[in-house]
Design a protein around this motif. Structure first.
Motif, PDB file in Angstrom:
ATOM      1  N   ILE A   1       0.821  -1.209   0.000  1.00  0.00           N
ATOM      2  CA  ILE A   1       0.000   0.000   0.000  1.00  0.00           C
ATOM      3  C   ILE A   1       0.855   1.259   0.000  1.00  0.00           C
ATOM      4  O   ILE A   1       0.579   2.213  -0.711  1.00  0.00           O
ATOM      5  CB  ILE A   1      -0.917   0.027   1.242  1.00  0.00           C
TER       6      ILE A   1
ATOM      7  N   GLU B   1      -3.802   6.735   1.249  1.00  0.00           N
ATOM      8  CA  GLU B   1      -3.698   5.375   1.778  1.00  0.00           C
ATOM      9  C   GLU B   1      -3.489   5.403   3.296  1.00  0.00           C
ATOM     10  O   GLU B   1      -4.087   4.618   4.034  1.00  0.00           O
ATOM     11  CB  GLU B   1      -2.517   4.635   1.125  1.00  0.00           C
TER      12      GLU B   1
ATOM     13  N   LEU C   1      -6.727   6.185   5.035  1.00  0.00           N
ATOM     14  CA  LEU C   1      -7.639   5.046   5.080  1.00  0.00           C
ATOM     15  C   LEU C   1      -7.164   4.013   6.100  1.00  0.00           C
ATOM     16  O   LEU C   1      -7.975   3.419   6.820  1.00  0.00           O
ATOM     17  CB  LEU C   1      -7.780   4.413   3.687  1.00  0.00           C
TER      18      LEU C   1
ATOM     19  N   THR D   1      -8.172   5.291   9.354  1.00  0.00           N
ATOM     20  CA  THR D   1      -9.624   5.149   9.491  1.00  0.00           C
ATOM     21  C   THR D   1     -10.004   3.726   9.855  1.00  0.00           C
ATOM     22  O   THR D   1     -10.889   3.493  10.677  1.00  0.00           O
ATOM     23  CB  THR D   1     -10.318   5.548   8.184  1.00  0.00           C
ATOM     24  N   LEU D   2      -9.328   2.768   9.241  1.00  0.00           N
ATOM     25  CA  LEU D   2      -9.650   1.378   9.515  1.00  0.00           C
ATOM     26  C   LEU D   2      -9.109   0.902  10.862  1.00  0.00           C
ATOM     27  O   LEU D   2      -9.387  -0.211  11.271  1.00  0.00           O
ATOM     28  CB  LEU D   2      -9.093   0.485   8.398  1.00  0.00           C
ATOM     29  N   GLY D   3      -8.316   1.754  11.521  1.00  0.00           N
ATOM     30  CA  GLY D   3      -7.888   1.395  12.874  1.00  0.00           C
ATOM     31  C   GLY D   3      -6.401   1.192  13.058  1.00  0.00           C
ATOM     32  O   GLY D   3      -5.961   0.780  14.126  1.00  0.00           O
TER      33      GLY D   3
ATOM     34  N   TYR E   1     -18.373   6.973  14.221  1.00  0.00           N
ATOM     35  CA  TYR E   1     -17.092   6.310  14.013  1.00  0.00           C
ATOM     36  C   TYR E   1     -15.909   7.262  14.185  1.00  0.00           C
ATOM     37  O   TYR E   1     -14.748   6.863  14.147  1.00  0.00           O
ATOM     38  CB  TYR E   1     -17.069   5.678  12.602  1.00  0.00           C
TER      39      TYR E   1
ATOM     40  N   THR F   1     -14.985   9.875  12.197  1.00  0.00           N
ATOM     41  CA  THR F   1     -14.238  10.304  11.013  1.00  0.00           C
ATOM     42  C   THR F   1     -14.710  11.666  10.524  1.00  0.00           C
ATOM     43  O   THR F   1     -14.178  12.207   9.570  1.00  0.00           O
ATOM     44  CB  THR F   1     -14.380   9.293   9.862  1.00  0.00           C
TER      45      THR F   1
ATOM     46  N   ARG G   1     -11.035   1.129  17.402  1.00  0.00           N
ATOM     47  CA  ARG G   1     -11.424   0.665  16.065  1.00  0.00           C
ATOM     48  C   ARG G   1     -10.925  -0.728  15.773  1.00  0.00           C
ATOM     49  O   ARG G   1     -11.453  -1.413  14.896  1.00  0.00           O
ATOM     50  CB  ARG G   1     -10.883   1.622  15.006  1.00  0.00           C
TER      51      ARG G   1
ATOM     52  N   PHE H   1     -18.573   0.862   5.309  1.00  0.00           N
ATOM     53  CA  PHE H   1     -18.846   2.173   4.729  1.00  0.00           C
ATOM     54  C   PHE H   1     -19.801   2.060   3.548  1.00  0.00           C
ATOM     55  O   PHE H   1     -19.819   1.062   2.842  1.00  0.00           O
ATOM     56  CB  PHE H   1     -17.566   2.825   4.232  1.00  0.00           C
TER      57      PHE H   1
ATOM     58  N   ARG I   1     -14.634   1.644   0.584  1.00  0.00           N
ATOM     59  CA  ARG I   1     -13.252   1.981   0.981  1.00  0.00           C
ATOM     60  C   ARG I   1     -12.334   0.775   1.079  1.00  0.00           C
ATOM     61  O   ARG I   1     -11.755   0.473   2.127  1.00  0.00           O
ATOM     62  CB  ARG I   1     -13.229   2.733   2.317  1.00  0.00           C
ATOM     63  N   LEU I   2     -12.210   0.096  -0.068  1.00  0.00           N
ATOM     64  CA  LEU I   2     -11.200  -0.959  -0.163  1.00  0.00           C
ATOM     65  C   LEU I   2      -9.925  -0.362  -0.757  1.00  0.00           C
ATOM     66  O   LEU I   2      -9.955   0.706  -1.366  1.00  0.00           O
ATOM     67  CB  LEU I   2     -11.689  -2.082  -1.073  1.00  0.00           C
ATOM     68  N   PHE I   3      -8.811  -1.071  -0.575  1.00  0.00           N
ATOM     69  CA  PHE I   3      -7.559  -0.653  -1.195  1.00  0.00           C
ATOM     70  C   PHE I   3      -7.484  -1.265  -2.590  1.00  0.00           C
ATOM     71  O   PHE I   3      -7.487  -2.486  -2.742  1.00  0.00           O
ATOM     72  CB  PHE I   3      -6.354  -1.127  -0.369  1.00  0.00           C
TER      73      PHE I   3
ATOM     74  N   ARG J   1     -14.742  -8.233   5.441  1.00  0.00           N
ATOM     75  CA  ARG J   1     -13.656  -7.524   6.146  1.00  0.00           C
ATOM     76  C   ARG J   1     -14.102  -7.022   7.514  1.00  0.00           C
ATOM     77  O   ARG J   1     -13.387  -7.113   8.507  1.00  0.00           O
ATOM     78  CB  ARG J   1     -13.173  -6.351   5.292  1.00  0.00           C
TER      79      ARG J   1
END
Lengths: 396, 216
Positions: free
Chosen positions: A11, A308, A311, A314-316, B55, B57, B84, B92, B96-98, B156
């Motif tokens: 990433i 990146e 994100l 954001t995901l922790g 959350y 954000t 988190r 979401f 919001r995937l990579f 996920r």
């Protein structure tokens, strides 16, 4: 964490090409080596100066005399050291020991064995025994002895062998053979004369004079010039450090002179210090540049992967996880470079020690503590600066 | 983890809400732990905004969002990350995937984030199977359809511990069959963890046996 970091690698891509990284690491390596060299050079030079293994027998004895100027050249009294001047010299910090050189108050004529076909007028001087590097049994004389030990300067034998002998068609003589030659020594003045058999007992680098034992000189001067008690024209001092700037300044101030060769050390010292400082300064400047480059790499990575990174957070993902990952991209390499540079400096030091042995100078075969401390300090500095940079730009 | 809101009011929608009133905005609500909560909201009323406030954000609101009794502002970055990872999961609306990772790698990223893998490979494969996305696991996320990506995002969200799952229109691009299967998966995961969820959507639905329903 193993898989997580592998995924982070996919990433967090910076677009900084591999070649850029290698150039930066190379720059860092050069900076380190320059700093190591300057530190090690300084350590080596100190070792050469001060270590007991390098004690040069002649380096720490200096014969002082007054500069004979146009005004003073006909006046031996003016050129002598007065008692107050002597007292002043004795109390200087660089004088470890002090002695007076006594000149003969009588005339001397010497005649080597007949084959050599010359006789010459000579002079004698003497110093206290402790200033000579000669065995006591070779240097004793008592009133009544016909045998007179003499110490010649090395330079005199060389002058004979390479000047006089060659030009006069006379044979050259080795040190050992000279010691075997009996020399007919006649001392005389208006008082009378006396003959002795002189034998060269040794050679000296320290004092360029023809020396006889102090006991002989005291006896002869008393017998042949009882009234005279002149101030000495020459004195001898023992000093720990002929390169000491204090010494050179004192001599200049009082217009004393000595063997210029031995004072060269002081000049050499200054030159070495300048060289060491210049190399070190280059190294430090280059190191600062390397620091700057790595900080910019980090900034670039973070800013080009801003989305990146956001994100991930954001995901922790914890900031510490990101920090650890980024540091791992650089810090291991810093250690590798430090080790490589340490290996390099060890090889250089080993080579230098080996070469210097040829000149009978001795330095340690291994790099000194200073170099290792410098290596640790540099890596620590890199770590701290990188860490701060990451902290600053991640939280933005 | 306790979740509550107090007089929560989005700054951009202040006017609108003061005119129309709301069952959620500007109210004091303690979300009961372990409950399945549905928040119905027509378009433009701030569904996604609410999820983002919960959350942490987005921060453009007045009032408070309380986590274990403390407002989000009291927590530092490390503590937020910890919550988190351990307490709060999310699906979401924009997924919001990579894109640089494959579908499976996207799942593994969350799965391994805390150090040890939360779900085994077998469990992940099983979930993928149930949602009929096994065949796309090795594909780059960029090449998947929206529906496929949505199902990956769902999986996920389930590869971590949580006491609350936030979902913003999670089945918008799934057919009935997949919706049913996904809902089952989610309900099972929540029951297993004694967790609750807050789901926002446009209309009434029967996907879950909701304990509480609110009108935004």
């Amino acid at each position: 964490m193993h898989t997580f970091n592998q995924l982070l690698k996919k990433i967090i891509r910076s677009g900084i090409g591999k070649s850029r990284y290698w150039m930066a690491y190379l720059g860092l390596g050069i900076a380190m080596i320059l700093i190591f060299i300057s530190i090690q050079l300084y350590a080596n030079f100190n070792e050469l100066l001060h270590s007991p293994k390098n004690k040069n027998e002649s380096a720490d004895f200096l014969v002082l005399n007054k500069n004979i100027t146009r005004e003073s050249d006909r006046n031996a009294e003016k050129n002598a050291f007065t008692p107050s001047e002597i007292a002043d010299i004795e109390k200087q910090s660089f004088v470890a020991d002090f002695g007076i050189m006594t000149a003969s108050q009588f005339k001397v004529e010497a005649q080597p064995p007949v084959e050599l076909q010359f006789s010459t007028a000579l002079f004698f001087e003497s110093v206290p025994d402790r200033f000579l590097d000669i065995k006591p049994e070779d240097w004793k004389w008592q009133p009544g002895n016909r045998l007179l030990p003499i110490v010649l300067p090395n330079s005199m034998l060389n002058m004979y062998n390479f000047g006089f002998a060659l030009s006069q068609g006379l044979p050259q003589i080795s040190q050992d053979n000279v010691k075997l030659l009996p020399i007919k020594v006649t001392i005389y003045n208006n008082y009378g004369q006396e003959e002795f058999v002189g034998k060269i007992a040794g050679f000296s680098d320290r004092i360029s004079s023809i020396l006889v034992p102090q006991t002989f000189m005291d006896w002869a001067n008393k017998k042949y010039a009882p009234a005279a008690n002149p101030d000495p024209n020459r004195v001898i001092i023992k000093t720990k450090d002929p390169g000491d700037p204090l010494l050179t300044r004192y001599l200049e101030k009082h217009n004393y002179a000595t063997d210029a060769d031995k004072l060269k050390n002081s000049k050499i010292r200054t030159v070495v210090q300048i060289i060491v400082s210049v190399i070190g300064a280059f190294g430090v400047v280059l190191l600062l540049f390397a620091l700057l480059v790595f900080s910019m790499f980090i900034r670039l990575i973070i800013s080009s992967c801003r989305k990146e990174i956001n994100l991930l957070v954001t995901l922790g993902t914890a900031p510490s996880q990101l920090k650890r990952y980024l540091l791992k991209q650089f810090v291991p390499m810093y250690f590798v470079i430090a080790v490589v540079c340490l290996a390099l400096i060890s090889i250089i030091q080993l080579w230098a020690a080996h070469r210097l042995e040829y000149y009978q100078l001795s330095v340690s075969k291994y790099p000194g503590v200073g170099v290792f401390i410098a290596a640790l300090a540099i890596v620590a500095l890199l770590y701290v600066v990188n860490s701060r940079t990451i902290q600053k730009y991640i939280s933005k | 983890m306790q979740l509550a809101i107090q007089q929560l009011l989005p700054v951009p929608l202040k006017e609108k809400i003061s005119q129309q009133g709301s069952g959620v905005w500007n109210n004091e609500i303690q979300f009961e732990e372990g409950k399945f909560i549905k928040i119905k909201a027509p378009s433009g009323t701030g569904k996604t905004t609410l999820i983002h406030y919960l959350y942490n954000t987005r921060y453009d609101y007045t009032g408070k969002v309380l986590v274990n009794g403390n407002p989000w502002q009291d927590y530092n970055a490390s503590q937020v990350a910890q919550l988190r990872q351990q307490e709060l999961s999310i699906i979401f609306q924009d997924l919001r995937l990579f894109e640089q990772l494959t579908a499976l790698e996207n799942i593994q990223l969350k799965n391994c984030m805390s150090g040890k893998a939360y779900c085994t490979d077998v469990e992940i494969d099983s979930m993928a199977n149930q949602l009929q996305v096994s065949h796309v696991l090795q594909q780059s996320a960029a090449t998947l359809s929206y529906g496929e990506r949505q199902r990956i995002a769902i999986i996920r969200a389930l590869t971590q511990p949580f006491s609350w799952l936030l979902m913003d229109e999670p089945f918008s691009h799934l057919d009935e069959n997949n919706t049913r299967k996904a809902a089952q998966l989610i309900a099972d995961a929540c029951k297993k963890r004694n967790a609750g969820f807050i789901l926002t959507d446009l209309d009434d639905d029967q996907h879950f046996e909701y304990h509480l329903e609110y009108q935004l």
